[in-house]
Scaffold this active site. Structure first.
Site, mmCIF file in Angstrom:
data_model
loop_
_atom_site.group_PDB
_atom_site.id
_atom_site.type_symbol
_atom_site.label_atom_id
_atom_site.label_comp_id
_atom_site.label_asym_id
_atom_site.label_seq_id
_atom_site.Cartn_x
_atom_site.Cartn_y
_atom_site.Cartn_z
ATOM 1 N N ASP A 89 -0.290 2.775 -5.040
ATOM 2 C CA ASP A 89 -1.451 3.175 -5.872
ATOM 3 C C ASP A 89 -2.371 3.498 -4.790
ATOM 4 O O ASP A 89 -3.271 2.642 -4.575
ATOM 5 C CB ASP A 89 -1.837 2.081 -6.798
ATOM 6 C CG ASP A 89 -2.876 2.247 -7.666
ATOM 7 O OD1 ASP A 89 -3.419 3.605 -7.542
ATOM 8 O OD2 ASP A 89 -3.383 1.239 -8.329
ATOM 9 N N ALA A 103 0.976 -1.155 0.023
ATOM 10 C CA ALA A 103 -0.051 -0.066 0.035
ATOM 11 C C ALA A 103 0.844 1.204 0.005
ATOM 12 O O ALA A 103 1.955 1.336 0.420
ATOM 13 C CB ALA A 103 -0.855 0.058 1.237
ATOM 14 N N THR A 115 6.431 -5.411 8.022
ATOM 15 C CA THR A 115 5.836 -4.119 9.140
ATOM 16 C C THR A 115 5.760 -2.657 8.103
ATOM 17 O O THR A 115 6.114 -2.589 7.062
ATOM 18 C CB THR A 115 7.089 -3.747 10.014
ATOM 19 O OG1 THR A 115 8.038 -3.226 9.455
ATOM 20 C CG2 THR A 115 7.438 -5.046 10.797
ATOM 21 N N ASN A 116 5.185 -1.909 8.763
ATOM 22 C CA ASN A 116 5.036 -0.533 8.208
ATOM 23 C C ASN A 116 6.341 0.194 8.476
ATOM 24 O O ASN A 116 7.416 -0.200 8.510
ATOM 25 C CB ASN A 116 3.796 0.281 9.057
ATOM 26 C CG ASN A 116 3.121 1.293 8.291
ATOM 27 O OD1 ASN A 116 3.945 1.888 7.500
ATOM 28 N ND2 ASN A 116 1.955 1.351 8.434
ATOM 29 N N THR A 117 6.255 1.650 8.322
ATOM 30 C CA THR A 117 7.673 2.328 8.248
ATOM 31 C C THR A 117 8.098 2.405 9.756
ATOM 32 O O THR A 117 7.335 2.074 10.837
ATOM 33 C CB THR A 117 7.494 3.488 7.568
ATOM 34 O OG1 THR A 117 6.446 4.279 8.118
ATOM 35 C CG2 THR A 117 7.121 3.257 6.265
ATOM 36 N N LYS A 167 -1.801 -4.365 9.969
ATOM 37 C CA LYS A 167 -0.420 -3.838 9.658
ATOM 38 C C LYS A 167 0.164 -3.348 10.846
ATOM 39 O O LYS A 167 -0.501 -2.311 11.309
ATOM 40 C CB LYS A 167 -0.506 -3.119 8.201
ATOM 41 C CG LYS A 167 0.801 -2.536 7.984
ATOM 42 C CD LYS A 167 0.720 -1.944 6.594
ATOM 43 C CE LYS A 167 2.051 -1.810 5.977
ATOM 44 N NZ LYS A 167 2.098 -1.310 4.746
ATOM 45 N N GLY A 196 12.744 1.337 3.346
ATOM 46 C CA GLY A 196 14.073 0.750 2.575
ATOM 47 C C GLY A 196 14.809 -0.025 3.388
ATOM 48 O O GLY A 196 14.662 -0.757 4.320
ATOM 49 N N SER A 208 0.726 3.652 10.750
ATOM 50 C CA SER A 208 1.335 4.764 10.175
ATOM 51 C C SER A 208 1.946 5.826 11.038
ATOM 52 O O SER A 208 0.877 6.184 11.932
ATOM 53 C CB SER A 208 0.514 5.551 9.037
ATOM 54 O OG SER A 208 1.173 6.637 8.740
ATOM 55 N N ASN A 219 2.328 8.916 10.515
ATOM 56 C CA ASN A 219 2.157 10.177 9.946
ATOM 57 C C ASN A 219 0.731 10.929 10.164
ATOM 58 O O ASN A 219 0.555 11.964 9.700
ATOM 59 C CB ASN A 219 2.449 10.075 8.408
ATOM 60 C CG ASN A 219 3.876 9.833 8.191
ATOM 61 O OD1 ASN A 219 4.667 10.130 8.862
ATOM 62 N ND2 ASN A 219 4.067 8.792 7.363
ATOM 63 N N THR A 220 -0.214 10.191 10.721
ATOM 64 C CA THR A 220 -1.377 10.591 11.367
ATOM 65 C C THR A 220 -1.595 10.904 12.815
ATOM 66 O O THR A 220 -1.293 9.619 13.617
ATOM 67 C CB THR A 220 -2.543 9.664 10.945
ATOM 68 O OG1 THR A 220 -2.683 9.593 9.370
ATOM 69 C CG2 THR A 220 -3.952 10.260 11.503
ATOM 70 N N PHE A 235 -1.546 9.881 4.735
ATOM 71 C CA PHE A 235 -3.028 9.281 4.127
ATOM 72 C C PHE A 235 -3.657 10.354 3.234
ATOM 73 O O PHE A 235 -4.795 10.356 3.165
ATOM 74 C CB PHE A 235 -3.820 9.039 5.176
ATOM 75 C CG PHE A 235 -3.749 7.927 6.290
ATOM 76 C CD1 PHE A 235 -2.608 7.136 5.921
ATOM 77 C CD2 PHE A 235 -4.494 7.375 7.109
ATOM 78 C CE1 PHE A 235 -2.305 5.866 6.832
ATOM 79 C CE2 PHE A 235 -4.140 6.412 7.949
ATOM 80 C CZ PHE A 235 -2.943 5.566 7.890
ATOM 81 N N ASN A 240 8.905 9.211 4.530
ATOM 82 C CA ASN A 240 7.759 10.040 4.009
ATOM 83 C C ASN A 240 7.013 10.303 5.228
ATOM 84 O O ASN A 240 6.728 9.662 6.208
ATOM 85 C CB ASN A 240 6.795 9.154 2.992
ATOM 86 C CG ASN A 240 5.969 8.101 3.875
ATOM 87 O OD1 ASN A 240 4.730 8.690 4.023
ATOM 88 N ND2 ASN A 240 6.237 7.078 4.292
#
Length: 347
Positions: free
Chosen positions: A69, A66, A249-251, A221, A273, A178, A180-181, A119, A115
């Protein structure tokens, strides 16, 4: 050619702008009728690559994670690059712009990306319209909450996305990890997470009955920054709620071991990465060994080579996903992983 010519050219420009250009270029290739040539070049077709996981048949175990796209704009074309499945999103009930730009940063010396997109998406309803066109692609729907929705009402956001996408995707991913929220990761705590997953599983059963279809798998996730005690909680929550699997995992928020410029390393947001490769594999192994393989795991994080993918599968993952490795290594990475799997089977 990608790493020698295309990547150096693309990496001269802003990464978010390059992402939009790449989407336009891939779309143009297919509009010009060159899709079959792309598929022939990158897709590895072999029945031995198929995987049966949480009741679904994956043509091969390499998916697109995810975030690439988000709005289901190009999932058919991206599947032509050889992916066994495409995960769209993260989608929220209402469209939202995400965080202010600049919000995407390349750490080239580390083969990494930071990043803080937040969202950004056009809303779940528009994505649903795009998914209604027959396509034959195995699609996962990654769902989240809007930034303006307080955590005490977050369940309603996830329920809305589940309802809209239920007849249109093959599995769901609950994104509470995430960074970032604001406040989102608090939903990973045991009590709110148990309530959220129980509610979604109950709603899923009702939607399956209403649509006369089998129940769609729901995955969780998780972040790589969880402690062993928190990971043990995740295992217990998956068991008690009947959740179908985990994406690990996520970031990460960690910046340990980075060698890129300090000003880049200091940017806020989630890191993905190469630096994430070891930790994500550790999380996969912990979950698999401590649950005794009780649920499927999709491994993602730092896969830049076939060896990286095989390591995650050996650690206990049933499937793997690419994102940052796809950006750095190009679409040939998907085929190379699948070819490595076949060579291992031959041996």
């Amino acid at each position: 050619m990608y790493k020698q010519v295309i990547r150096p050219l693309l990496f001269r420009f802003d990464p978010e702008q390059v992402h939009h250009w790449s989407f336009k270029a891939i779309g143009l290739v297919y509009r010009l009728g060159l899709g079959p040539l792309v598929t022939k070049r990158f897709r590895k077709q072999d029945k031995r690559l198929e995987r049966e996981v949480f009741g679904l048949t994956f043509p091969n175990p390499v998916g697109l994670a995810a975030g690439f796209d988000k709005d289901a704009r190009l999932f058919r074309e991206l599947s032509g690059l050889g992916f066994g499945f495409i995960e769209i999103g993260t989608l929220t009930p209402k469209p939202q712009e995400g965080n202010p730009k600049k919000r995407l940063f390349r750490l080239k010396a580390d083969q990494a990306i930071i990043n803080r997109m937040g969202f950004n998406n056009q809303g779940v309803d528009l994505a649903a319209e795009r998914l209604k066109v027959p396509h034959g692609v195995l699609v996962g729907g990654n769902i989240g909450k809007n930034k303006i929705t307080p955590n005490e009402r977050a369940v309603s956001d996830y329920l809305y996305c589940l309802k809209i996408l239920y007849p249109l995707v093959d599995y769901f991913v609950v994104n509470v990890s995430s960074p970032n929220t604001p406040g989102l990761r608090e939903l990973q705590d045991k009590a709110p997470l148990t309530e959220l997953l129980n509610t979604l599983k109950t709603a899923g059963k009702a939607h399956a009955k209403a649509h006369s279809t089998k129940e769609k798998p729901i995955l969780l996730k998780i972040a790589p920054d969880l402690s062993d005690a928190q990971l043990q909680d995740i295992i217990e929550i998956i068991s008690s709620t009947g959740t179908d699997g985990v994406i690990a995992t996520n970031t990460t928020l960690s910046r340990e071991g980075l060698v890129s410029e300090p000003e880049l390393c200091g940017e806020t947001g989630g890191l993905s990465g190469r630096p994430l490769e070891r930790r994500s594999t550790e999380v996969i192994r912990f979950l698999y060994e401590n649950s005794k393989g009780a649920f499927p795991i999709i491994g993602v994080g730092g896969i830049h080579s076939p060896e990286d993918a095989l390591e995650k599968l050996d650690a206990g993952a049933s499937l793997v996903q690419l994102w940052t490795g796809f950006v750095y290594e190009g679409p040939s990475l998907v085929r190379r992983i699948n070819e490595a799997l076949l060579k291992r089977m031959d041996r």
